[in-house]
Scaffold this motif. Structure first.
Motif, PDB file in Angstrom:
ATOM      1  N   PHE A  81       0.834  -1.207   0.000  1.00 14.52           N
ATOM      2  CA  PHE A  81       0.000   0.000   0.000  1.00 14.52           C
ATOM      3  C   PHE A  81       0.864   1.250   0.000  1.00 14.52           C
ATOM      4  O   PHE A  81       0.627   2.198  -0.755  1.00 14.52           O
ATOM      5  N   LEU A  82       1.886   1.258   0.837  1.00 10.53           N
ATOM      6  CA  LEU A  82       2.748   2.425   0.968  1.00 10.53           C
ATOM      7  C   LEU A  82       3.514   2.711  -0.314  1.00 10.53           C
ATOM      8  O   LEU A  82       3.835   3.863  -0.616  1.00 10.53           O
ATOM      9  N   ALA A  83       3.799   1.663  -1.092  1.00 11.37           N
ATOM     10  CA  ALA A  83       4.584   1.831  -2.321  1.00 11.37           C
ATOM     11  C   ALA A  83       3.740   2.291  -3.510  1.00 11.37           C
ATOM     12  O   ALA A  83       4.296   2.602  -4.563  1.00 11.37           O
ATOM     13  N   LEU A  84       2.415   2.350  -3.352  1.00 15.30           N
ATOM     14  CA  LEU A  84       1.558   2.793  -4.452  1.00 15.30           C
ATOM     15  C   LEU A  84       1.894   4.236  -4.835  1.00 15.30           C
ATOM     16  O   LEU A  84       2.116   5.088  -3.978  1.00 15.30           O
ATOM     17  N   ASP A  85       1.915   4.511  -6.136  1.00 19.99           N
ATOM     18  CA  ASP A  85       2.238   5.863  -6.600  1.00 19.99           C
ATOM     19  C   ASP A  85       1.260   6.897  -6.061  1.00 19.99           C
ATOM     20  O   ASP A  85       1.650   8.015  -5.701  1.00 19.99           O
ATOM     21  N   THR A  86      -0.018   6.530  -5.997  1.00 25.33           N
ATOM     22  CA  THR A  86      -1.022   7.477  -5.505  1.00 25.33           C
ATOM     23  C   THR A  86      -0.770   7.824  -4.040  1.00 25.33           C
ATOM     24  O   THR A  86      -0.881   8.987  -3.634  1.00 25.33           O
ATOM     25  N   VAL A  87      -0.421   6.820  -3.244  1.00 25.15           N
ATOM     26  CA  VAL A  87      -0.145   7.063  -1.826  1.00 25.15           C
ATOM     27  C   VAL A  87       1.075   7.964  -1.671  1.00 25.15           C
ATOM     28  O   VAL A  87       1.085   8.903  -0.864  1.00 25.15           O
ATOM     29  N   GLN A  88       2.116   7.697  -2.461  1.00 25.02           N
ATOM     30  CA  GLN A  88       3.309   8.529  -2.382  1.00 25.02           C
ATOM     31  C   GLN A  88       3.016   9.959  -2.828  1.00 25.02           C
ATOM     32  O   GLN A  88       3.578  10.906  -2.292  1.00 25.02           O
TER      33      GLN A  88
ATOM     34  N   GLN B  58       7.696   9.997 -10.496  1.00 25.39           N
ATOM     35  CA  GLN B  58       7.376   9.399 -11.792  1.00 25.39           C
ATOM     36  C   GLN B  58       6.013   8.725 -11.785  1.00 25.39           C
ATOM     37  O   GLN B  58       5.859   7.568 -12.112  1.00 25.39           O
ATOM     38  N   VAL B  59       5.006   9.489 -11.386  1.00 27.49           N
ATOM     39  CA  VAL B  59       3.631   9.000 -11.428  1.00 27.49           C
ATOM     40  C   VAL B  59       3.121   9.209 -12.847  1.00 27.49           C
ATOM     41  O   VAL B  59       2.902  10.325 -13.273  1.00 27.49           O
ATOM     42  N   ASN B  60       2.984   8.130 -13.582  1.00 32.17           N
ATOM     43  CA  ASN B  60       2.635   8.219 -14.989  1.00 32.17           C
ATOM     44  C   ASN B  60       1.205   8.715 -15.186  1.00 32.17           C
ATOM     45  O   ASN B  60       0.287   8.279 -14.503  1.00 32.17           O
ATOM     46  N   ASP B  61       1.045   9.615 -16.177  1.00 34.47           N
ATOM     47  CA  ASP B  61      -0.274  10.082 -16.602  1.00 34.47           C
ATOM     48  C   ASP B  61      -1.067  10.758 -15.485  1.00 34.47           C
ATOM     49  O   ASP B  61      -2.286  10.769 -15.510  1.00 34.47           O
ATOM     50  N   ILE B  62      -0.386  11.293 -14.484  1.00 27.75           N
ATOM     51  CA  ILE B  62      -1.071  12.012 -13.415  1.00 27.75           C
ATOM     52  C   ILE B  62      -0.366  13.351 -13.221  1.00 27.75           C
ATOM     53  O   ILE B  62       0.830  13.400 -12.959  1.00 27.75           O
ATOM     54  N   GLY B  63      -1.114  14.427 -13.388  1.00 26.65           N
ATOM     55  CA  GLY B  63      -0.596  15.748 -13.097  1.00 26.65           C
ATOM     56  C   GLY B  63      -1.486  16.418 -12.064  1.00 26.65           C
ATOM     57  O   GLY B  63      -2.649  16.034 -11.886  1.00 26.65           O
ATOM     58  N   PHE B  64      -0.953  17.407 -11.373  1.00 28.35           N
ATOM     59  CA  PHE B  64      -1.723  18.068 -10.331  1.00 28.35           C
ATOM     60  C   PHE B  64      -1.621  19.587 -10.484  1.00 28.35           C
ATOM     61  O   PHE B  64      -0.619  20.117 -10.979  1.00 28.35           O
ATOM     62  N   ALA B  65      -2.670  20.242 -10.064  1.00 29.56           N
ATOM     63  CA  ALA B  65      -2.697  21.709 -10.047  1.00 29.56           C
ATOM     64  C   ALA B  65      -3.303  22.166  -8.736  1.00 29.56           C
ATOM     65  O   ALA B  65      -4.237  21.550  -8.216  1.00 29.56           O
TER      66      ALA B  65
END
Length: 561
Positions: free
Chosen positions: A342-349, A538-545
């Motif tokens: 769970f901790l290693a998930l890109d979304t969690v990081q 390096q979270v692919n295809d995810i950007g934030f604003a």
């Protein structure tokens, strides 16, 4: 009348043996197949054994593929690397032995030939001149009985041959990285852990041997599980807190605040214990969830599977206390495995790397005037985005007032608050000085001032008016500053609550130079300030604003027309 010559008999015998080898030996040619192991994770130690608890032989350094015994029903492959969760992988025979099918086809043809022509041979020989030629008749008799022998003996060679083989290439799973906390990430405190098991509760499956376990059937389920039942009432707060400390995310409760800490809750949905050959293993399925420390905002959850390694468990010879300790230790190991995944998930990081809004208490509120004319198209919006140049690199900025107040990311400016320059979209060959006004590092926003007038600013959108699925455009200077602003298109993927406030998630392509740039609608309204800070992992295809609605509160400014 004489029989066939010896040379003819020898030829028939030789041809018969050759035919039998061809008809029943093709299956064994496939046993020379070699197997190559491929692991997506680099620098992994790969070992193989015939039993899960057997002696493992390292095969990492072998340049060529290895030859496996295709008569054996299974192997165990272990993957190990420091800093990663080890994995034990069961290798099964999955490739069809096509040559075995060929052998069977040839034998069936031979059997059919003998079945049809042997009776005809005798019937025709008795009732025609065909039977008068004794030599021919004897030769054909020998051949038919030889074919009959091949048809019978050949099955004795074909049946034991393996019908399935180990594959030529084995794609091993990627290892899960053991994540430890970065300095700038949020901490985590342990929340409540609950057991939300099905009606059947904890399951215990007794396999007679590891062979049955490998097959996945042949086990007996226990009706009475007194030695395991106590786990349903176990209090695991301290154990979850230990997992957090091991990953360096733990924090003393006296130091935890809404600004630096999230809470992790968990509930276990299934627990399965398995025994085989005096050994014990536990599999669990646990849902992990992150929320704000005040438990008012729910951020993210995911159900993860975890399993323990096999441990010695001679149940009949162990006292009750040892049994209880062994079962609990196995369950906690499985629980820890699911937490590491769970901790290693890109979304969690990404969530743990997100900024937390902290109002600027040391500044008085600054009142700025926007006027009544705003950017109303993508073309106008491009003119309202500038390139921010520092000694360390460059980013982008958004004009929010006609007299040159500009919003960018705090990490674009960093500590270089003196030598900041601006490049306008219509004057790429000239740099203008920028004055630093204030910043909020926690929210990753900064306010700059360009000494100019008659600029067309952005109008800020309310977060409530931003719809998921709507088309948006990102404007910024992603590569060379000489290229100026670049426009990329995508959609609003979602609104995510990170660290106490919401962020806008988008699939628009975002590069580091886009930091501080604009995320806009087609009518030119500013939805948010693009940040590439969350893309360091390096979270692919995810950007934030950062939502535009946070600008005034975070920088302690008031925008009036």
């Amino acid at each position: 009348m004489t029989g066939p010559k010896p040379a003819v008999k020898r030829s028939i015998l030789f041809l018969s043996v050759l035919v039998m080898i061809v008809q029943s030996g093709c299956s064994y040619l496939a046993l020379s197949r070699r197997t190559k192991f491929v692991c997506p994770t680099e620098n992994v130690k790969i070992s193989i054994a015939e039993k899960v608890d057997g002696e493992y032989e390292e095969i990492t350094n072998r340049k060529t593929s290895i030859k496996l015994n295709h008569f054996k029903k299974g192997y165990w492959v272990k993957q190990e690397r420091e800093g990663y969760v080890s994995n034990t992988y069961e290798l099964s025979r999955t490739s069809v032995n096509a040559l075995n099918r060929l052998d069977k086809t040839l034998l069936i043809v031979t059997d059919a030939f003998v079945t049809i022509f042997l009776p005809l041979h005798y019937l025709v020989g008795r009732n025609s001149d065909y039977g008068q030629n004794g030599n021919i008749r004897q030769v054909q008799t020998v051949m038919l009985f030889t074919a009959l022998g091949i048809g019978v003996a050949g099955w004795g060679a074909v049946i034991p041959a393996p019908k399935k083989l180990y594959p030529k290439t084995v794609e091993l799973p990627s290892l899960i990285r053991i994540v430890t906390k970065d300095t700038n990430q949020l901490s985590i405190v342990a929340g409540k852990h609950e057991f939300k098991l099905s009606k059947s509760g904890i399951a215990v499956r007794d396999f007679p041997t590891m062979v049955q376990f490998n097959k996945g059937y042949g086990y007996e389920s226990r009706d009475t599980i007194d030695n395991f039942k106590f786990l349903e009432e176990a209090k695991l707060y301290d154990d979850v807190a230990k997992l957090l400390r091991e990953a360096e995310y733990g924090i003393d409760s006296t130091e935890a605040t809404l600004d630096n800490t999230l809470r992790a809750k968990s509930w276990t949905r299934s627990i399965v214990f398995m025994t085989a050959d005096d050994k014990l293993r536990c599999d669990v399925r646990t849902t992990w969830a992150l929320e704000t420390l005040d438990e008012l905002q729910y951020l993210y959850d995911r159900t993860m599977n975890g399993n323990s390694e096999w441990v010695d468990f001679k149940e009949d010879s162990l006292d009750e206390v040892t049994q209880l300790n062994t079962t609990k230790k196995a369950m906690l190991e499985a629980l820890g495995g699911s937490f590491k995944k769970f901790l290693a998930l890109d979304t969690v990081q990404s969530i743990l790397s997100a900024p937390v809004p902290i109002p600027l208490r040391e500044h008085e509120e600054l009142e700025l005037y926007t006027g009544s004319t705003f950017a109303t198209s993508v073309t106008d919006a491009v003119k309202a985005v500038i390139t921010v140049v520092t000694d360390e690199g460059h980013g982008s900025g958004c004009i929010v007032t006609p007299d040159g107040y500009i919003i960018t990311n705090a990490h674009v400016v960093e500590d270089d608050t003196v030598n900041i320059k601006a490049i306008l979209s219509n004057k790429l060959d000239k740099k203008y000085p920028l004055k630093f006004i204030r910043m909020n590092k926690a929210v990753d926003l900064a306010l700059l001032k360009l000494d100019t007038a008659n600029m067309t600013p952005f109008e800020l959108a309310d977060l409530e008016d931003i719809e998921v699925g709507a088309d948006v455009y990102a404007i910024g200077t992603p590569a060379d500053v000489d290229l100026g602003q670049t426009v990329t298109r995508g959609i609003i993927s979602g609104k995510r609550k990170f660290g106490g406030h919401q962020m806008i998630q988008t699939d628009v392509a975002i590069s580091p130079g886009n930091s501080g740039g604009a995320l806009i609608r087609s009518n030119g309204v500013l939805c948010g300030i693009v940040t590439s800070q969350l893309r360091e992992r390096q979270v692919n295809d995810i950007g934030f604003a950062i939502p535009a609605s946070l600008i005034e509160e975070s920088l302690k400014i008031k925008l009036n027309q």
